[in-house]
Design a protein around this motif. Structure first.
Motif, PDB file in Angstrom:
ATOM      1  N   GLU A 158      10.519 -68.575  30.037  1.00  0.00           N
ATOM      2  CA  GLU A 158      11.557 -68.857  31.024  1.00  0.00           C
ATOM      3  C   GLU A 158      11.419 -67.892  32.210  1.00  0.00           C
ATOM      4  N   ASP A 159      11.975 -68.288  33.368  1.00  0.00           N
ATOM      5  CA  ASP A 159      11.907 -67.449  34.564  1.00  0.00           C
ATOM      6  C   ASP A 159      12.470 -66.060  34.284  1.00  0.00           C
ATOM      7  N   GLY A 160      11.748 -65.047  34.762  1.00  0.00           N
ATOM      8  CA  GLY A 160      12.222 -63.674  34.621  1.00  0.00           C
ATOM      9  C   GLY A 160      11.910 -63.038  33.279  1.00  0.00           C
ATOM     10  N   ALA A 161      11.253 -63.780  32.383  1.00  0.00           N
ATOM     11  CA  ALA A 161      10.927 -63.217  31.062  1.00  0.00           C
ATOM     12  C   ALA A 161       9.805 -62.199  31.186  1.00  0.00           C
ATOM     13  N   GLU A 162       9.925 -61.114  30.430  1.00  0.00           N
ATOM     14  CA  GLU A 162       8.898 -60.070  30.443  1.00  0.00           C
ATOM     15  C   GLU A 162       7.775 -60.397  29.448  1.00  0.00           C
ATOM     16  N   ALA A 163       6.559 -60.052  29.855  1.00  0.00           N
ATOM     17  CA  ALA A 163       5.399 -60.310  28.995  1.00  0.00           C
ATOM     18  C   ALA A 163       5.414 -59.384  27.783  1.00  0.00           C
ATOM     19  N   GLN A 164       5.147 -59.958  26.628  1.00  0.00           N
ATOM     20  CA  GLN A 164       5.089 -59.191  25.386  1.00  0.00           C
ATOM     21  C   GLN A 164       3.647 -59.140  24.879  1.00  0.00           C
ATOM     22  N   ASP A 165       3.414 -58.188  23.972  1.00  0.00           N
ATOM     23  CA  ASP A 165       2.100 -58.097  23.361  1.00  0.00           C
ATOM     24  C   ASP A 165       1.811 -59.418  22.645  1.00  0.00           C
ATOM     25  N   GLY A 166       0.663 -60.010  22.906  1.00  0.00           N
ATOM     26  CA  GLY A 166       0.321 -61.311  22.333  1.00  0.00           C
ATOM     27  C   GLY A 166       0.559 -62.450  23.293  1.00  0.00           C
ATOM     28  N   ASP A 167       1.327 -62.205  24.380  1.00  0.00           N
ATOM     29  CA  ASP A 167       1.518 -63.230  25.411  1.00  0.00           C
ATOM     30  C   ASP A 167       0.257 -63.357  26.256  1.00  0.00           C
ATOM     31  N   GLN A 168       0.175 -64.480  26.950  1.00  0.00           N
ATOM     32  CA  GLN A 168      -0.899 -64.675  27.919  1.00  0.00           C
ATOM     33  C   GLN A 168      -0.318 -64.586  29.323  1.00  0.00           C
ATOM     34  N   ILE A 169      -0.938 -63.768  30.166  1.00  0.00           N
ATOM     35  CA  ILE A 169      -0.543 -63.738  31.573  1.00  0.00           C
ATOM     36  C   ILE A 169      -1.678 -64.341  32.388  1.00  0.00           C
ATOM     37  N   VAL A 170      -1.303 -65.030  33.457  1.00  0.00           N
ATOM     38  CA  VAL A 170      -2.284 -65.540  34.414  1.00  0.00           C
ATOM     39  C   VAL A 170      -2.074 -64.737  35.690  1.00  0.00           C
ATOM     40  N   PHE A 171      -3.136 -64.069  36.157  1.00  0.00           N
ATOM     41  CA  PHE A 171      -2.951 -63.164  37.289  1.00  0.00           C
ATOM     42  C   PHE A 171      -4.208 -63.053  38.140  1.00  0.00           C
ATOM     43  N   ASP A 172      -3.988 -62.562  39.384  1.00  0.00           N
ATOM     44  CA  ASP A 172      -5.091 -62.190  40.267  1.00  0.00           C
ATOM     45  C   ASP A 172      -5.232 -60.673  40.197  1.00  0.00           C
ATOM     46  N   ASP A 189      -6.415 -66.199  39.172  1.00  0.00           N
ATOM     47  CA  ASP A 189      -5.924 -67.061  38.095  1.00  0.00           C
ATOM     48  C   ASP A 189      -6.620 -66.764  36.763  1.00  0.00           C
ATOM     49  N   TYR A 190      -6.768 -65.482  36.479  1.00  0.00           N
ATOM     50  CA  TYR A 190      -7.449 -65.059  35.254  1.00  0.00           C
ATOM     51  C   TYR A 190      -6.469 -65.078  34.076  1.00  0.00           C
ATOM     52  N   PRO A 191      -6.796 -65.801  32.987  1.00  0.00           N
ATOM     53  CA  PRO A 191      -5.908 -65.813  31.810  1.00  0.00           C
ATOM     54  C   PRO A 191      -6.258 -64.658  30.869  1.00  0.00           C
ATOM     55  N   LEU A 192      -5.287 -63.818  30.568  1.00  0.00           N
ATOM     56  CA  LEU A 192      -5.527 -62.660  29.707  1.00  0.00           C
ATOM     57  C   LEU A 192      -4.454 -62.590  28.627  1.00  0.00           C
ATOM     58  N   VAL A 193      -4.895 -62.532  27.364  1.00  0.00           N
ATOM     59  CA  VAL A 193      -3.961 -62.352  26.254  1.00  0.00           C
ATOM     60  C   VAL A 193      -3.775 -60.856  26.033  1.00  0.00           C
ATOM     61  N   LEU A 194      -2.563 -60.377  26.227  1.00  0.00           N
ATOM     62  CA  LEU A 194      -2.291 -58.950  26.088  1.00  0.00           C
ATOM     63  C   LEU A 194      -2.475 -58.514  24.629  1.00  0.00           C
ATOM     64  N   GLU A 205      -2.271 -52.587  28.086  1.00  0.00           N
ATOM     65  CA  GLU A 205      -0.997 -51.962  27.718  1.00  0.00           C
ATOM     66  C   GLU A 205      -0.071 -51.810  28.918  1.00  0.00           C
ATOM     67  N   GLN A 206      -0.625 -51.571  30.114  1.00  0.00           N
ATOM     68  CA  GLN A 206       0.186 -51.359  31.315  1.00  0.00           C
ATOM     69  C   GLN A 206       0.795 -52.654  31.852  1.00  0.00           C
ATOM     70  N   LEU A 207       0.318 -53.792  31.347  1.00  0.00           N
ATOM     71  CA  LEU A 207       0.841 -55.073  31.815  1.00  0.00           C
ATOM     72  C   LEU A 207       1.922 -55.641  30.897  1.00  0.00           C
ATOM     73  N   VAL A 208       2.150 -54.982  29.768  1.00  0.00           N
ATOM     74  CA  VAL A 208       3.263 -55.395  28.902  1.00  0.00           C
ATOM     75  C   VAL A 208       4.577 -55.125  29.650  1.00  0.00           C
ATOM     76  N   GLY A 209       5.427 -56.134  29.743  1.00  0.00           N
ATOM     77  CA  GLY A 209       6.691 -55.983  30.453  1.00  0.00           C
ATOM     78  C   GLY A 209       6.703 -56.562  31.845  1.00  0.00           C
ATOM     79  N   VAL A 210       5.537 -57.013  32.373  1.00  0.00           N
ATOM     80  CA  VAL A 210       5.526 -57.608  33.720  1.00  0.00           C
ATOM     81  C   VAL A 210       6.152 -58.996  33.677  1.00  0.00           C
ATOM     82  N   LYS A 211       6.590 -59.463  34.851  1.00  0.00           N
ATOM     83  CA  LYS A 211       7.191 -60.795  34.980  1.00  0.00           C
ATOM     84  C   LYS A 211       6.420 -61.581  36.019  1.00  0.00           C
TER      85      LYS A 211
END
Length: 444
Positions: A158-172, A189-194, A205-211
């Protein structure tokens, strides 16, 4: 030639072989006469070189060949006539080798340990129990759930949710060292599983908690042993823009999942899983059956063992166990590993069973086919992706490696031969009981 027995104690044998100088000279002359028609030498026509000159030129080399061939022939004749089969390569020593000269009789000693006579075994009285396990619905469902986990997908949080360990973030991201971008340090648009460990230590580890929508600078230091020399040990900053945050989603167990794994539909996939599970159960049950058979044979058959084989096997067992207890030592540059009574007892069992199975296989004319060897080599070659051909060629040129691959195939075929003659009853059990039976084997 004269052969005199000097030792006959248990399985130990010793002989002295005397070859008359005249016999050696005759062999050399025969070799010279055989070679003379083809020899060319300056000043003589082909095939017309005098024997005396040939002997002066080639006599010493041919004498060495004659000596070796004579001893080899004497050994082969001895084993053929005596029926002895040496446990290891016989030890052959020339007597007074430093004082020997051409024209003297030659004496050599030959010592070895003979393989023992293996008594005949009647397997009709051997009773064995074969464990049988069917793949039930619960086991198939458990395997399906495991497949679904490996086929997991990711769905937007959902909007505003923080990334958790095991989540996938798509980022530049854009990486810089000393303020300058470097090759290979940027992507969109790189997919990375934390938590996957895909990036260098400290990055994920530094990307855990990003939105989604966040911009974050990630500071890391490349490892000293990093593959790119221009980055090894350097501090870097990665400017990251988070596009989306996705939570892991287990795939549904349905026909679509089945198609991902090459099956026509879910029913077909369940059938494949059931067959695979029962093949695994049968393999484990065979190991239990084989151990019970070997235990029975170990108690049923007794004969003298060649001490050299037992010592060599005990040394190997002690060495292997030492390395298992000291996994940090990868080479063999260490002191001698002392054997214990336990090592020797296990070695005696292995040697006894090894000799027995070899003899049973010989009498039953058990053979490992070329097709079986090829399959074994290919199975091993799969452990070296991209180097299968080189591995195959290596095995073809390495007799020891071929024997290592052939031995377990031969042993299994002999075991099958014995099982066919024994009284075997099937006992249906569940997979938990089978697992316990396998664990008991590992504890013994």
């Amino acid at each position: 030639m004269q052969v005199t027995e000097t030792l006959n104690e248990g399985l130990k044998r010793g002989y002295e072989i005397t070859v008359a100088a005249a016999e050696l000279e005759q062999k050399v002359n025969e070799k010279l006469a055989e070679a003379q028609p083809e020899v060319e030498m300056k000043g003589f026509r082909k095939g017309k070189v005098p024997m005396a000159l040939l002997k002066k030129q080639f006599g010493q080399r041919l004498l060495g060949e004659a000596m070796q061939e004579t001893i080899d022939g004497a050994m082969n004749k001895h084993f053929e006539e005596s029926g002895d089969r040496p446990a290891l390569q016989p030890d052959v020593q020339m007597v007074d080798s430093e004082e020997w000269k051409e024209g003297d009789d030659m004496k050599v000693t030959m010592t070895y340990e003979a393989l023992p006579e293996i008594p005949d075994v009647d397997f009709s009285g051997v009773e064995l129990e074969r464990l049988v396990v069917k793949a039930d619905d619960a086991a198939v469902d458990e395997a399906l759930a495991s497949l679904a986990e490996t086929a997991q997908d990711f769905a937007d949080r959902e909007d505003g949710a923080e990334a958790q360990d095991g989540d996938q973030i798509v980022f530049d991201f854009l990486g810089k060292v000393d303020g300058e971008a470097f090759d290979g340090g940027a992507a969109e648009d790189y997919p990375l599983v934390l938590g996957s460990g895909s990036f260098i230590p400290g990055f994920e580890e530094q990307l855990v908690g990003v939105k989604a929508g966040d911009e974050k600078a990630v500071n890391v230091t490349f490892p000293a042993e990093y593959g790119a020399e221009n980055l090894a040990g350097k501090e870097a900053v990665f400017e990251c823009t988070i596009k989306s945050v996705k939570a892991p989603k287990t795939a549904e167990v349905d026909d679509e999942l089945a198609k991902k794994f090459g099956a026509e539909d879910l029913t077909a996939l369940k059938g494949q899983i059931s067959e695979r599970l029962e093949a695994e159960y049968a393999g484990a049950a065979r190991q239990v059956l084989k151990r019970k058979l070997l235990d029975t044979l170990d108690e049923l058959v007794s004969f003298d063992l060649p001490p050299s084989l037992v010592i060599a096997e005990a040394d190997q067992i002690a060495h292997q166990l030492w390395h298992e207890e000291n996994p940090e030592v990868h080479d063999h540059d260490h002191g001698k590993v002392e054997t214990t009574e336990e090592h020797t007892k296990l070695a005696e069992r292995r040697v006894r069973l090894g000799l027995l199975l070899a003899e049973l296989g010989r009498k039953a004319e058990v053979e490992v086919t070329d097709a079986e060897m090829t399959q074994a080599i290919m199975n091993q070659a799969r452990q070296y992706p991209g180097q299968e051909r080189q591995f195959f060629e290596f095995v073809q040129q390495n007799q020891q490696m071929q024997q290592q691959l052939r031995a377990p195939i031969f042993e299994d075929k002999v075991v099958d031969h014995v099982v066919d003659q024994a009284k075997v009853t099937d006992k249906e059990i569940n997979k938990d009981d089978l697992q316990k039976a396998v664990e008991e084997l590992e504890d013994e």
